[in-house]
Design a protein around this motif. Structure first.
Motif, mmCIF file in Angstrom:
data_model
loop_
_atom_site.group_PDB
_atom_site.id
_atom_site.type_symbol
_atom_site.label_atom_id
_atom_site.label_comp_id
_atom_site.label_asym_id
_atom_site.label_seq_id
_atom_site.Cartn_x
_atom_site.Cartn_y
_atom_site.Cartn_z
ATOM 1 N N ARG A 85 0.223 -6.588 -3.935
ATOM 2 C CA ARG A 85 -0.902 -6.303 -3.045
ATOM 3 C C ARG A 85 -2.016 -7.309 -3.274
ATOM 4 O O ARG A 85 -2.632 -7.806 -2.330
ATOM 5 N N TYR A 88 -0.979 -10.786 -1.805
ATOM 6 C CA TYR A 88 -0.964 -10.789 -0.340
ATOM 7 C C TYR A 88 -2.361 -10.710 0.251
ATOM 8 O O TYR A 88 -2.591 -11.131 1.381
ATOM 9 N N THR A 89 -3.312 -10.141 -0.528
ATOM 10 C CA THR A 89 -4.688 -10.097 -0.054
ATOM 11 C C THR A 89 -5.215 -11.506 0.189
ATOM 12 O O THR A 89 -5.999 -11.726 1.104
ATOM 13 N N ASN A 95 -0.490 -11.938 11.986
ATOM 14 C CA ASN A 95 -0.307 -10.528 12.358
ATOM 15 C C ASN A 95 1.150 -10.195 12.613
ATOM 16 O O ASN A 95 1.570 -9.061 12.422
ATOM 17 N N ARG A 98 3.730 -8.718 9.763
ATOM 18 C CA ARG A 98 3.459 -7.446 9.104
ATOM 19 C C ARG A 98 4.703 -6.602 8.876
ATOM 20 O O ARG A 98 4.780 -5.870 7.898
ATOM 21 N N VAL A 99 5.682 -6.727 9.756
ATOM 22 C CA VAL A 99 6.917 -5.960 9.542
ATOM 23 C C VAL A 99 7.627 -6.482 8.289
ATOM 24 O O VAL A 99 8.096 -5.713 7.438
ATOM 25 N N LEU A 101 6.208 -7.903 5.813
ATOM 26 C CA LEU A 101 5.395 -7.469 4.665
ATOM 27 C C LEU A 101 5.754 -6.045 4.260
ATOM 28 O O LEU A 101 5.910 -5.736 3.070
ATOM 29 N N LEU A 102 5.879 -5.190 5.270
ATOM 30 C CA LEU A 102 6.244 -3.793 5.005
ATOM 31 C C LEU A 102 7.588 -3.734 4.286
ATOM 32 O O LEU A 102 7.760 -2.987 3.312
ATOM 33 N N TYR A 105 7.166 -4.473 0.626
ATOM 34 C CA TYR A 105 6.639 -3.335 -0.146
ATOM 35 C C TYR A 105 7.732 -2.295 -0.371
ATOM 36 O O TYR A 105 7.849 -1.723 -1.450
ATOM 37 N N ARG B 163 -7.515 -6.850 7.128
ATOM 38 C CA ARG B 163 -6.204 -7.302 6.667
ATOM 39 C C ARG B 163 -5.220 -6.139 6.587
ATOM 40 O O ARG B 163 -4.024 -6.324 6.717
ATOM 41 N N LEU B 171 0.170 -0.747 12.616
ATOM 42 C CA LEU B 171 0.776 -0.517 11.309
ATOM 43 C C LEU B 171 -0.226 -0.906 10.238
ATOM 44 O O LEU B 171 -0.736 -2.019 10.257
ATOM 45 N N LEU B 173 -1.105 -1.665 6.267
ATOM 46 C CA LEU B 173 -0.391 -2.087 5.069
ATOM 47 C C LEU B 173 -1.362 -2.220 3.910
ATOM 48 O O LEU B 173 -2.548 -2.440 4.111
ATOM 49 N N SER B 175 -3.593 -3.801 1.165
ATOM 50 C CA SER B 175 -4.243 -5.093 0.968
ATOM 51 C C SER B 175 -5.629 -4.802 0.415
ATOM 52 O O SER B 175 -6.353 -4.003 0.993
#
Lengths: 318, 209
Positions: A85, A88-89, A95, A98-99, A101-102, A105, B163, B171, B173, B175
């Motif tokens: 986390r 990635y911040t 954008n 994001r899938v 990224l999910l 995780y 973010r 969605l 997430l 961050s």
């Protein structure tokens, strides 16, 4: 009672380490207390803050390590999550990523489940083989091609750094071949963590005392040749004396292990420093008072744990 | 009953979720415990903003805090409106000025909320903007300050929530992000332009606390 507080009946040789660690902490606390009394200042306040965090880190780490594989896997899984986390911040993801990224995780519990079960082949292939194909493909599906190569590279390397590397520590205590007796894996894990942290301290101390020649002038100006070599030497010597934690009997094996922990620890530290320099930040976060973020604390471990695991594996089982 | 639902959703479930999974940190939260009634102003980049601010409000006054939301965006009579009213505790206002005298006046709705001793959350930018870019403030906040000069205006700077959930994405997430709560703003005069300028300054300065 013994399940809740495993340190009440831990194996004899592990007890020594617990005593050594708390001895160091108590000694430093006493030293800093006296120091603050005699000569208060900003530096000592900072040191006390750091030491306070060290107490918390040591207690949590010892609890997770000594109370058995389940707690180790959960604790390290959480650590992986927090580190991922954090990194990635700072990555500027698109954008449409994001899938993917999910998916990253969600892979954390799966990877640690494989580790907990001790399924070596699945554990070793899940991230570098399968996820390395699936994660880029998730980005392909989302259908936006601009800067996709950059995203693919960043996401997968951050993922390996914070999840794949760290999860090897869980595998140490769960692999059936490395845990012929229950204290073996725990001993190896303590050996790895203790030496990695000692190496950080050694490099820092030698660098401060003798440091003249910069080793990486551009990406990490605080590191010196003197600190690096002093760390290698000091860690190898201390590793030799901590050798009772490992199942190895030959001196060269123990020294080789300690040496590689020091070497890869330095490399991990340098890699994370370089990433931070690229992002233009000093610390990855501020979650641990006095230390920065989680990744600032475990930077050496991210690189030293996987090589350590494989060297042990080769020496012991091959 | 409604108070119980709000405490449960925001102070218990959302706060733990935002803190431990999403990674939100509250800075200087004691200001909200100290003041009884307030107008909270914040920058707006994400749908998570209202949830994050609500979860920062102390448990005992949470039922008295209302985010102000747009009628035309949320109030379509569906489940969204129901959720906004009962779970977010939002007050919905029309974004356009009233054309004839029968239409409700958005400023009057906000004033009424403040008159009964409740607090409101306003986003002076009016809508979610680009992260890092402050849009020009709408005049509503200035009129609220002119009508209720004794209610403290507390600026909040939201850093990084976009973010977790950017505009146009459904969605969210994990961050790391931060919610900075500033000290109440002391307005130097009663002029609209000055109030707007000082509110903007207040939000930007909240970050340094």
């Amino acid at each position: 009672m013994n399940k809740m507080f495993p340190f009440l009946d831990i194996e004899a040789h592990l007890q020594k380490v617990v005593v050594v660690i708390f001895g160091i902490l108590l000694f430093s606390s006493l030293l800093f207390y006296v120091w603050k009394r005699i000569k208060p200042g900003k530096l000592i306040d900072e040191m006390i803050l750091r030491l306070r965090s060290w107490w918390v880190i040591c207690i949590l780490f010892l609890y997770a390590t000594l109370s058995g594989p389940f707690a180790t896997c959960v604790g390290l899984g959480l650590l992986s999550f927090l580190a991922l986390r954090e990194i990635y911040t700072h990555l500027k993801m698109r954008n449409t990523d994001r899938v993917a990224l999910l998916v990253c995780y969600l892979c954390i519990p799966v990877q640690y489940y494989f580790a907990y079960k001790g399924w070596y082949n699945l554990f070793m292939s899940f991230i570098p083989v399968f996820m390395f194909i699936i994660i880029p493909f998730m980005m392909v599906i989302s259908g936006y091609e601009k800067h996709m190569g950059r995203s693919m590279g960043m996401m997968t390397s951050a993922f390996v750094l914070s999840v794949f590397g760290v999860s090897h520590m869980a595998m140490l205590v769960c692999h059936p071949g490395l845990n012929l007796d229950p204290a073996m894996g725990k001993g190896l894990l303590l050996f790895l963590i203790f030496l990695t942290q000692i190496n950080d301290v050694m490099q820092f101390t030698f660098g401060k005392l003798l440091g003249r020649n910069k080793i990486l002038p551009v990406v990490s100006p605080n590191k010196t040749w003197e600190g690096f070599l002093g760390g290698l030497l000091g860690t190898s010597v201390i590793g030799y004396f901590m050798g009772f934690l490992t199942p190895f009997e030959d001196t060269w094996q123990i020294v080789l292990l300690s040496f590689s922990v020091a070497l890869f620890g330095f490399i991990g530290d340098a890699i994370v420093s370089a990433i931070k320099r690229d992002f233009g930040i000093k610390d990855m976060g501020d979650s641990i008072p006095g230390h920065g973020g989680y990744l600032d604390r475990i930077d050496s471990l991210t690189a030293s744990s996987a090589p350590f695991f494989h060297i042990v594996f080769i020496l012991l089982l091959a | 009953m409604k108070r119980l639902i709000l405490i449960l959703t925001h102070s218990v479930i959302w706060r733990s979720f935002l803190r431990f999974i999403i990674g939100v940190k509250y800075v200087n939260r004691s200001v909200l415990k100290r003041e009884k009634q307030y107008i909270l102003i914040a920058n707006h980049n994400s749908h998570l903003d209202s949830m994050a601010i609500m979860s920062a409000v102390p448990m005992k006054s949470i039922h008295k805090v209302h985010p102000i939301a747009a009628q035309d965006f949320f109030g379509d009579g569906s489940t969204v409106e129901f959720l906004m009213k009962h779970f977010v505790n939002a007050v919905l206002i029309p974004r356009k000025r009233p054309k004839n005298s029968n239409d409700p006046d958005p400023l009057q709705i906000m004033s009424d909320v403040l008159d009964i001793g409740h607090s409101i959350i306003i986003y002076p930018e009016g809508t979610r903007g680009e992260p890092g870019v402050m849009q020009e403030f709408k005049k509503g906040i200035a009129m609220m300050v002119q009508r209720h000069p004794d209610i403290p205006v507390i600026p909040i700077f939201l850093d990084g929530l976009h973010r977790s959930m950017p505009k146009g994405v459904n969605l969210f997430l994990p961050s790391n992000s931060k919610l900075f709560i500033g000290e109440p703003i002391n307005f130097s005069s009663n002029e609209t332009e000055l109030i707007l300028e000082e509110s903007l300054q207040g939000i930007l300065e909240a970050k340094t606390h």
